[in-house]
Write a protein that holds these residues in place. Sequence first.
Motif, PDB file in Angstrom:
ATOM      1  N   VAL A 113       6.898   0.500 -20.362  1.00 56.27           N
ATOM      2  CA  VAL A 113       5.738   0.596 -19.469  1.00 56.27           C
ATOM      3  C   VAL A 113       4.869   1.795 -19.841  1.00 56.27           C
ATOM      4  CG1 VAL A 113       5.011   0.874 -17.074  1.00 56.27           C
ATOM      5  CG2 VAL A 113       6.956  -0.571 -17.600  1.00 56.27           C
ATOM      6  N   SER A 114       5.491   2.923 -20.140  1.00 56.91           N
ATOM      7  CA  SER A 114       4.703   4.133 -20.432  1.00 56.91           C
ATOM      8  C   SER A 114       3.868   3.985 -21.704  1.00 56.91           C
ATOM      9  CB  SER A 114       5.610   5.349 -20.537  1.00 56.91           C
ATOM     10  OG  SER A 114       6.474   5.226 -21.633  1.00 56.91           O
ATOM     11  N   THR A 115       4.349   3.226 -22.680  1.00 57.44           N
ATOM     12  CA  THR A 115       3.551   3.024 -23.890  1.00 57.44           C
ATOM     13  C   THR A 115       2.343   2.142 -23.618  1.00 57.44           C
ATOM     14  OG1 THR A 115       4.935   1.158 -24.547  1.00 57.44           O
ATOM     15  CG2 THR A 115       5.515   3.311 -25.431  1.00 57.44           C
ATOM     16  N   LYS A 130       0.833  -1.208   0.000  1.00 55.82           N
ATOM     17  CA  LYS A 130       0.000   0.000   0.000  1.00 55.82           C
ATOM     18  C   LYS A 130       0.865   1.255   0.000  1.00 55.82           C
ATOM     19  CE  LYS A 130      -4.093  -2.008   2.089  1.00 55.82           C
ATOM     20  NZ  LYS A 130      -4.969  -2.040   3.272  1.00 55.82           N
ATOM     21  N   ALA A 131       1.979   1.210   0.724  1.00 56.22           N
ATOM     22  CA  ALA A 131       2.903   2.345   0.710  1.00 56.22           C
ATOM     23  C   ALA A 131       3.571   2.475  -0.664  1.00 56.22           C
ATOM     24  CB  ALA A 131       3.958   2.174   1.801  1.00 56.22           C
ATOM     25  N   LEU A 132       3.885   1.336  -1.272  1.00 56.01           N
ATOM     26  CA  LEU A 132       4.516   1.349  -2.595  1.00 56.01           C
ATOM     27  C   LEU A 132       3.566   1.888  -3.651  1.00 56.01           C
ATOM     28  CD1 LEU A 132       6.846   0.567  -4.502  1.00 56.01           C
ATOM     29  CD2 LEU A 132       5.850  -1.714  -4.621  1.00 56.01           C
ATOM     30  N   ARG A 133       2.290   1.576  -3.530  1.00 54.91           N
ATOM     31  CA  ARG A 133       1.313   2.064  -4.505  1.00 54.91           C
ATOM     32  C   ARG A 133       1.275   3.588  -4.497  1.00 54.91           C
ATOM     33  NH1 ARG A 133      -4.524  -0.314  -3.905  1.00 54.91           N
ATOM     34  NH2 ARG A 133      -4.153   0.476  -1.831  1.00 54.91           N
ATOM     35  N   LYS A 134       1.282   4.198  -3.315  1.00 58.00           N
ATOM     36  CA  LYS A 134       1.286   5.666  -3.231  1.00 58.00           C
ATOM     37  C   LYS A 134       2.593   6.254  -3.758  1.00 58.00           C
ATOM     38  CE  LYS A 134      -1.876   6.639   0.515  1.00 58.00           C
ATOM     39  NZ  LYS A 134      -2.042   7.275   1.811  1.00 58.00           N
ATOM     40  N   TYR A 135       3.667   5.484  -3.689  1.00 57.59           N
ATOM     41  CA  TYR A 135       4.977   5.952  -4.116  1.00 57.59           C
ATOM     42  C   TYR A 135       5.155   5.843  -5.626  1.00 57.59           C
ATOM     43  CZ  TYR A 135      10.120   6.295  -3.943  1.00 57.59           C
ATOM     44  OH  TYR A 135      11.422   6.661  -4.112  1.00 57.59           O
ATOM     45  N   VAL A 136       4.680   4.744  -6.219  1.00 58.33           N
ATOM     46  CA  VAL A 136       5.012   4.453  -7.607  1.00 58.33           C
ATOM     47  C   VAL A 136       3.982   4.997  -8.605  1.00 58.33           C
ATOM     48  CG1 VAL A 136       3.944   2.174  -7.889  1.00 58.33           C
ATOM     49  CG2 VAL A 136       6.098   2.661  -9.020  1.00 58.33           C
ATOM     50  N   GLU A 137       2.731   5.133  -8.214  1.00 58.22           N
ATOM     51  CA  GLU A 137       1.717   5.585  -9.183  1.00 58.22           C
ATOM     52  C   GLU A 137       1.979   6.994  -9.720  1.00 58.22           C
ATOM     53  OE1 GLU A 137      -2.158   4.475  -9.323  1.00 58.22           O
ATOM     54  OE2 GLU A 137      -1.747   2.418  -8.729  1.00 58.22           O
ATOM     55  N   PRO A 138       2.395   7.961  -8.903  1.00 61.81           N
ATOM     56  CA  PRO A 138       2.755   9.268  -9.486  1.00 61.81           C
ATOM     57  C   PRO A 138       3.941   9.181 -10.445  1.00 61.81           C
ATOM     58  CG  PRO A 138       2.401   9.493  -7.135  1.00 61.81           C
ATOM     59  CD  PRO A 138       2.374   8.028  -7.430  1.00 61.81           C
ATOM     60  N   LEU A 139       4.870   8.254 -10.188  1.00 59.12           N
ATOM     61  CA  LEU A 139       6.008   8.088 -11.090  1.00 59.12           C
ATOM     62  C   LEU A 139       5.544   7.518 -12.431  1.00 59.12           C
ATOM     63  CD1 LEU A 139       8.654   6.585  -8.645  1.00 59.12           C
ATOM     64  CD2 LEU A 139       8.286   8.966  -9.259  1.00 59.12           C
ATOM     65  N   LEU A 140       4.591   6.598 -12.387  1.00 56.03           N
ATOM     66  CA  LEU A 140       4.056   6.035 -13.625  1.00 56.03           C
ATOM     67  C   LEU A 140       3.310   7.097 -14.421  1.00 56.03           C
ATOM     68  CD1 LEU A 140       2.821   2.629 -12.219  1.00 56.03           C
ATOM     69  CD2 LEU A 140       4.746   2.986 -13.737  1.00 56.03           C
TER      70      LEU A 140
END
Length: 170
Positions: free
Chosen positions: A83-85, A42-52
Amino acid sequence: MRHGKKINHLGRTAAHRKAMLSNLASSLILHKRVSTTVAKAKALRKYVEPLLTKSKNDTTHSRRTVFAYLQNKESIKELFDEVSTKIANRPGGYTRILKTGYRLGDNAEMCVIELVDYNEDMVSTTGAAATGAKKPRRRSSGKKKEAEANPATETKAEATETKDENKDAE
């Protein structure tokens, strides 16, 4: 009271937490799924989603901003190239957490966090999702279902209509 205490510190110092989330995010980007505890996921989700989200705009500035968080050239390359594509037209919700049970040693709740577009089992579902058309969500009172399930019973309106038709026929 816990006013304004959104972040889960995970029992670590700030530097340890930052390094751990950075490493988990890099692993998630490179391997597309990571097995970890639910709290860390759950902490990782908040961390990585803005980066994606930031990776959708492939500029030097966004690459440098994401690199400040991840500190891993291979994961940056993978994120911006592949990943971005794949997530380009998704408006958010890039990760999925699937609970897998409890760890044997300390009974911690375990899960798998994965990138949504890379799980082929979930992507190739049948039905409305596969055809692209969404089925409208409606609530029903159950009266319609009863009538369909038990066609032998007539409603009062149907009974009066049949009586009227019988009188007209005579």
